[in-house]
Design a protein around this motif. Structure first.
Motif, PDB file in Angstrom:
ATOM      1  N   GLN A   1       5.879  11.067  -3.138  1.00  0.00           N
ATOM      2  CA  GLN A   1       4.638  10.942  -4.261  1.00  0.00           C
ATOM      3  C   GLN A   1       4.669  11.528  -5.998  1.00  0.00           C
ATOM      4  O   GLN A   1       3.832  10.775  -6.990  1.00  0.00           O
ATOM      5  CB  GLN A   1       3.566  11.347  -3.638  1.00  0.00           C
ATOM      6  CG  GLN A   1       3.610  11.442  -2.096  1.00  0.00           C
ATOM      7  CD  GLN A   1       3.622   9.288  -1.705  1.00  0.00           C
ATOM      8  OE1 GLN A   1       3.104   8.871  -2.248  1.00  0.00           O
ATOM      9  NE2 GLN A   1       4.631   9.879  -0.612  1.00  0.00           N
TER      10      GLN A   1
ATOM     11  N   THR B   1       8.430  14.376   5.601  1.00  0.00           N
ATOM     12  CA  THR B   1       8.508  12.802   5.544  1.00  0.00           C
ATOM     13  C   THR B   1       7.157  12.567   4.813  1.00  0.00           C
ATOM     14  O   THR B   1       6.332  11.681   4.651  1.00  0.00           O
ATOM     15  CB  THR B   1       8.303  12.625   6.809  1.00  0.00           C
ATOM     16  OG1 THR B   1       8.151  13.595   7.616  1.00  0.00           O
ATOM     17  CG2 THR B   1      10.385  12.176   7.657  1.00  0.00           C
TER      18      THR B   1
ATOM     19  N   ARG C   1       4.128   1.266   4.658  1.00  0.00           N
ATOM     20  CA  ARG C   1       3.943   1.832   6.489  1.00  0.00           C
ATOM     21  C   ARG C   1       2.898   1.020   7.246  1.00  0.00           C
ATOM     22  O   ARG C   1       2.998   1.191   8.553  1.00  0.00           O
ATOM     23  CB  ARG C   1       3.170   3.296   6.258  1.00  0.00           C
ATOM     24  CG  ARG C   1       3.598   4.083   5.005  1.00  0.00           C
ATOM     25  CD  ARG C   1       4.161   5.280   6.114  1.00  0.00           C
ATOM     26  NE  ARG C   1       5.894   5.723   5.389  1.00  0.00           N
ATOM     27  CZ  ARG C   1       5.169   7.000   4.825  1.00  0.00           C
ATOM     28  NH1 ARG C   1       4.978   7.318   5.619  1.00  0.00           N
ATOM     29  NH2 ARG C   1       6.644   7.720   4.767  1.00  0.00           N
TER      30      ARG C   1
ATOM     31  N   VAL D   1      -9.401  -4.465  -0.114  1.00  0.00           N
ATOM     32  CA  VAL D   1      -9.908  -2.516  -0.207  1.00  0.00           C
ATOM     33  C   VAL D   1      -8.262  -2.309  -0.027  1.00  0.00           C
ATOM     34  O   VAL D   1      -7.516  -2.627   1.680  1.00  0.00           O
ATOM     35  CB  VAL D   1     -10.567  -2.899   1.774  1.00  0.00           C
ATOM     36  CG1 VAL D   1     -10.789  -1.548   1.950  1.00  0.00           C
ATOM     37  CG2 VAL D   1     -11.664  -3.633   1.361  1.00  0.00           C
ATOM     38  N   MET D   2      -8.275  -0.860  -0.414  1.00  0.00           N
ATOM     39  CA  MET D   2      -7.120   0.003  -0.089  1.00  0.00           C
ATOM     40  C   MET D   2      -6.509   1.255  -0.381  1.00  0.00           C
ATOM     41  O   MET D   2      -8.067   1.584  -0.543  1.00  0.00           O
ATOM     42  CB  MET D   2      -6.309  -0.527  -1.111  1.00  0.00           C
ATOM     43  CG  MET D   2      -6.521  -0.100  -2.517  1.00  0.00           C
ATOM     44  SD  MET D   2      -5.453  -0.796  -3.484  1.00  0.00           S
ATOM     45  CE  MET D   2      -5.888  -3.064  -3.898  1.00  0.00           C
ATOM     46  N   GLY D   3      -5.708   1.511   0.249  1.00  0.00           N
ATOM     47  CA  GLY D   3      -6.126   3.034   0.264  1.00  0.00           C
ATOM     48  C   GLY D   3      -5.709   3.597  -1.781  1.00  0.00           C
ATOM     49  O   GLY D   3      -5.137   2.386  -1.827  1.00  0.00           O
TER      50      GLY D   3
ATOM     51  N   ALA E   1      -2.361   3.895  -2.143  1.00  0.00           N
ATOM     52  CA  ALA E   1      -1.960   2.149  -2.827  1.00  0.00           C
ATOM     53  C   ALA E   1      -2.168   1.756  -4.253  1.00  0.00           C
ATOM     54  O   ALA E   1      -1.358   1.609  -5.005  1.00  0.00           O
ATOM     55  CB  ALA E   1      -2.843   1.500  -2.099  1.00  0.00           C
TER      56      ALA E   1
ATOM     57  N   THR F   1       0.359   3.274  -6.933  1.00  0.00           N
ATOM     58  CA  THR F   1       1.517   3.206  -6.798  1.00  0.00           C
ATOM     59  C   THR F   1       1.189   1.973  -7.489  1.00  0.00           C
ATOM     60  O   THR F   1       1.959   2.223  -8.060  1.00  0.00           O
ATOM     61  CB  THR F   1       1.824   2.596  -5.227  1.00  0.00           C
ATOM     62  OG1 THR F   1       1.287   4.100  -4.198  1.00  0.00           O
ATOM     63  CG2 THR F   1       3.298   2.218  -5.166  1.00  0.00           C
TER      64      THR F   1
ATOM     65  N   ASN G   1       0.457  10.102   5.263  1.00  0.00           N
ATOM     66  CA  ASN G   1       0.284   9.087   5.440  1.00  0.00           C
ATOM     67  C   ASN G   1      -1.475   8.909   5.097  1.00  0.00           C
ATOM     68  O   ASN G   1      -2.266  10.134   5.567  1.00  0.00           O
ATOM     69  CB  ASN G   1       0.281   7.626   6.705  1.00  0.00           C
ATOM     70  CG  ASN G   1       1.864   7.614   7.139  1.00  0.00           C
ATOM     71  OD1 ASN G   1       2.531   7.602   6.200  1.00  0.00           O
ATOM     72  ND2 ASN G   1       2.170   7.587   8.162  1.00  0.00           N
ATOM     73  N   GLU G   2      -1.842   7.736   4.505  1.00  0.00           N
ATOM     74  CA  GLU G   2      -3.570   7.820   4.157  1.00  0.00           C
ATOM     75  C   GLU G   2      -4.167   7.354   5.218  1.00  0.00           C
ATOM     76  O   GLU G   2      -3.367   6.785   6.144  1.00  0.00           O
ATOM     77  CB  GLU G   2      -3.581   6.787   3.120  1.00  0.00           C
ATOM     78  CG  GLU G   2      -2.913   7.223   1.606  1.00  0.00           C
ATOM     79  CD  GLU G   2      -3.461   6.579   0.792  1.00  0.00           C
ATOM     80  OE1 GLU G   2      -3.370   5.520   0.157  1.00  0.00           O
ATOM     81  OE2 GLU G   2      -4.349   6.932   0.117  1.00  0.00           O
TER      82      GLU G   2
ATOM     83  N   ILE H   1      -2.198  -6.132   0.560  1.00  0.00           N
ATOM     84  CA  ILE H   1      -1.609  -4.835   0.478  1.00  0.00           C
ATOM     85  C   ILE H   1      -2.813  -4.264   1.207  1.00  0.00           C
ATOM     86  O   ILE H   1      -3.714  -4.227   0.349  1.00  0.00           O
ATOM     87  CB  ILE H   1      -1.001  -4.443  -1.632  1.00  0.00           C
ATOM     88  CG1 ILE H   1      -2.459  -4.583  -1.973  1.00  0.00           C
ATOM     89  CG2 ILE H   1      -0.069  -4.965  -1.690  1.00  0.00           C
ATOM     90  CD1 ILE H   1      -1.722  -3.483  -2.955  1.00  0.00           C
ATOM     91  N   PHE H   2      -2.074  -2.913   1.655  1.00  0.00           N
ATOM     92  CA  PHE H   2      -3.118  -2.334   2.287  1.00  0.00           C
ATOM     93  C   PHE H   2      -2.823  -0.216   2.027  1.00  0.00           C
ATOM     94  O   PHE H   2      -2.974   0.018   1.458  1.00  0.00           O
ATOM     95  CB  PHE H   2      -3.690  -2.095   3.170  1.00  0.00           C
ATOM     96  CG  PHE H   2      -5.159  -1.386   4.202  1.00  0.00           C
ATOM     97  CD1 PHE H   2      -5.881  -0.783   3.955  1.00  0.00           C
ATOM     98  CD2 PHE H   2      -5.028  -0.486   5.036  1.00  0.00           C
ATOM     99  CE1 PHE H   2      -7.074  -0.673   4.078  1.00  0.00           C
ATOM    100  CE2 PHE H   2      -5.257   1.078   5.054  1.00  0.00           C
ATOM    101  CZ  PHE H   2      -6.174   0.706   5.128  1.00  0.00           C
ATOM    102  N   CYS H   3      -1.428  -0.239   1.439  1.00  0.00           N
ATOM    103  CA  CYS H   3      -0.788   1.017   2.101  1.00  0.00           C
ATOM    104  C   CYS H   3       0.090   0.945   0.554  1.00  0.00           C
ATOM    105  O   CYS H   3       0.048   2.230  -0.075  1.00  0.00           O
ATOM    106  CB  CYS H   3      -0.192   1.315   3.038  1.00  0.00           C
ATOM    107  SG  CYS H   3       1.395   1.233   3.212  1.00  0.00           S
ATOM    108  N   GLY H   4       0.363  -0.044  -0.043  1.00  0.00           N
ATOM    109  CA  GLY H   4       1.595  -0.826  -0.901  1.00  0.00           C
ATOM    110  C   GLY H   4       2.544   1.014  -0.239  1.00  0.00           C
ATOM    111  O   GLY H   4       3.295   0.390  -1.998  1.00  0.00           O
TER     112      GLY H   4
ATOM    113  N   ILE I   1      -9.764   3.415  -0.671  1.00  0.00           N
ATOM    114  CA  ILE I   1     -10.090   4.889   0.857  1.00  0.00           C
ATOM    115  C   ILE I   1      -9.304   5.562  -0.208  1.00  0.00           C
ATOM    116  O   ILE I   1      -7.940   5.941  -0.198  1.00  0.00           O
ATOM    117  CB  ILE I   1      -9.512   3.696   1.515  1.00  0.00           C
ATOM    118  CG1 ILE I   1     -11.213   3.249   1.996  1.00  0.00           C
ATOM    119  CG2 ILE I   1     -10.490   5.138   2.806  1.00  0.00           C
ATOM    120  CD1 ILE I   1     -10.753   2.065   2.861  1.00  0.00           C
TER     121      ILE I   1
ATOM    122  N   ALA J   1      -7.432   5.590   7.078  1.00  0.00           N
ATOM    123  CA  ALA J   1      -8.347   4.720   6.765  1.00  0.00           C
ATOM    124  C   ALA J   1      -9.485   5.060   7.082  1.00  0.00           C
ATOM    125  O   ALA J   1      -9.689   6.145   8.189  1.00  0.00           O
ATOM    126  CB  ALA J   1      -7.432   3.344   7.577  1.00  0.00           C
TER     127      ALA J   1
END
Ligand code: FAD
Ligand code: FES
Lengths: 363, 106
Positions: free
Chosen positions: A41, A115, B66, A132-134, A137, A140, A118-119, B60-63, A247, A121
């Motif tokens: 990240q 590792t 995953r 709608v996304m993390g 995301a 990135t 993870n995000e 896309i959701f996580c990009g 989110i 939801a």
């Protein structure tokens, strides 16, 4: 079968630091990462770091990443990119798939899992709509791919990730229409929150998203006020004209490989849920497997780096690469840094949570 | 939606070779080496696939590879995660319906 002293899984700040520390001690290290580029990240973090003063606070994540990669190169650390670790068996074999088609088994005397996480939801009607996304995301997209996922953003969550990504979306040229936070108070560090506030973004505490509307893509969001029991209050709904909802509802440690290998788990709500049990040298309940960074409990990049160093140091020491005296000195230094990073209003909670993990029985 | 041409911290978008990908039969210009999802979002594609049962749109959701929300049919192969797959010149990308069609191969 390929053989190595230490295999590090994940090339984020934790994995890179683990590899560097172990290689400096003389161990033969291999890092694997499923991405085409190393850094985890870090290269998304274009802001100056928080954390303790003595501790690279004020330096941007991207610059730290560049520095770590240079060190890794100077130490001739082997890095396999586009390499996904799919499983660990017999506690010392890592099964990886390279370039999506070549299966390789690596025999490692020690394995360090870095590792990441993870995000999480948040579900509401319309949460699966495109747009709608993390928050990660979106981060990135803007900072790595240089593409804006939308123009009019609603951020869910006012923690550090929520406010940092909001600010970065503004820097990238988007409008942030609002930050909603279900809790009655804001969650992020003051410095980051203030920057977003100064840009004129409204914060709605005690609010949540009731619904995302749209057919092929989100077109608007309905926000509602929550009562003391976190129930929506009828009549307080209002609609925001947005094309993107991000989110930022926290992270969950990416523990699949660790638990698949048989590492014992401990529940740590403060650090993101179930994490592999570990001692203060970052060794798990399986003596050949170490962990570091978000997978051992979600904290920050600065703690991930120190934990990585600790894991690399201990793994190398367990293979006989370090004189006791040198090991002690490094151990004390890293431990000191970790304690410093886990102090203050936010840090103390994490320090206590870490202590509780170490104190829990090894099982 | 749009490319970030200038950025207060990252600076101007570096020059990059262009490639052309075919998206549902239409040519779309992309930057060499970028992820398919980035190219499609930059081109304003609203959704990447529709779900098996309810035909709901997804993007896309996580990009970061995953969640598999972003899968499409790429060069005839369905269920390719477009957020972690780089574009190639002449690549054929199709909006995927349901779990995709293997073109009679299976
Ligand atoms: C949106 C967002 C914003 C953040 N902002 C900040 C911030 O501003 N400051 C801060 O201090 N922290 C921030 N964080 C927290 C961040 O997670 C940590 O700072 C830090 O990156 C954790 O380092 P890590 O090395 O543990 O994990 P990561 O950096 O996530 O690295 C893990 C690596 O392991 C790889 N990997 C995982 N599983 C496998 C596998 N099976 N096979 C091969 N490779 C694998 C991943 O692809 C990744 O490259 C943020 C996180 C997010 C999601
Ligand atoms: S967006 Fe989650 S896998 Fe691509």
């Amino acid at each position: 079968m390929v053989e190595r002293d230490i295999v590090v899984i994940g090339s984020g700040p934790a994995g890179l630091c683990a590899a560097i520390e172990a290689a400096e001690a003389g161990a033969k290290v291999l890092i694997v990462d499923e991405n085409a580029k190393p850094g985890g990240q870090l290269f998304k973090q274009i802001h100056k770091f928080f954390g303790s003063r003595e501790h690279r606070a004020g330096v941007r994540g991207i610059d730290i990443g560049t520095l770590l990669l240079k060190q890794a190169e100077e130490l001739n650390i082997e890095v396999w990119l586009n390499t996904e670790a799919c499983g660990i068996f017999d506690q010392d074999k890592v099964w990886v798939v390279r370039d999506k088609h070549t299966s390789v088994t690596i025999h490692a005397k020690r394995i360090i899992l870095a590792t990441g996480a993870n995000e999480n939801a948040v579900n509401f009607p319309g949460w699966t709509l495109p747009g709608v996304m993390g928050a990660g995301a979106a981060q990135t997209m803007i900072n790595i791919h240089r593409v804006l996922p939308g123009q009019k953003i609603l951020m869910i969550g006012s923690g550090n990730v929520g406010v940092i990504v909001s600010y970065q979306l503004l820097q990238a040229g988007a409008q942030v229409k609002a930050v909603v936070e279900a809790a009655p108070q804001l969650g992020g560090y003051g410095v980051h929150t203030a920057k977003v506030r100064r840009a004129g973004v409204p914060f709605y505490t005690g609010h949540t998203v009731l619904e995302a509307k749209g057919t092929d893509h989100i077109e608007s969001a309905v926000v509602v006020k929550l009562d003391a029991a976190w129930k929506p209050i009828a009549g307080t709904e209002f609609e925001l004209d947005v094309d993107t909802i991000c989110i930022a509802a926290g992270l969950t440690p990416a523990v699949e490989l660790a638990f698949g290998a048989g590492c014992r788990s401990v529940n740590s709500p403060v650090l993101g849920g179930l994490v592999p049990w570990h001692d203060e040298t970052m060794r798990t309940s399986l003596s050949s497997i170490y962990i570091a960074g978000d997978v051992s409990g979600v904290e920050e990049a600065s703690t991930a780096m120190e934990e990585g160093r600790m894991a690399g140091l201990s793994a190398a020491q367990s293979l006989g690469y370090l004189q006791e005296k040198r090991y002690r000195t490094r151990f004390e230094a890293i431990n000191h840094n970790l304690l410093a990073l886990r102090s203050g209003m936010f840090g103390q909670k994490r320090r206590d949570a870490k202590k509780a993990i170490v104190a829990a029985s090894k099982g | 939606m749009q490319r970030i041409l200038d950025h207060p911290i990252l600076g101007p978008l570096p020059e990059e070779e262009k490639v052309v990908i075919m998206v549902d039969g239409e040519p779309v210009e992309a930057r060499k080496g970028e992820m398919i999802a980035a190219a499609l979002i930059a081109a304003g594609k609203p959704y990447f696939r529709k779900t098996v049962k309810r035909h709901e749109p997804r993007s896309i959701f996580c990009g970061i590879g995953r969640c598999t929300d972003c899968v499409m049919t790429v060069n005839g192969i369905p269920n390719v995660r477009t957020c972690v797959t780089a574009v190639e010149d002449g690549m054929v990308i199709e909006t995927q319906l349901g779990s995709g069609d293997w073109g009679g191969k299976r």
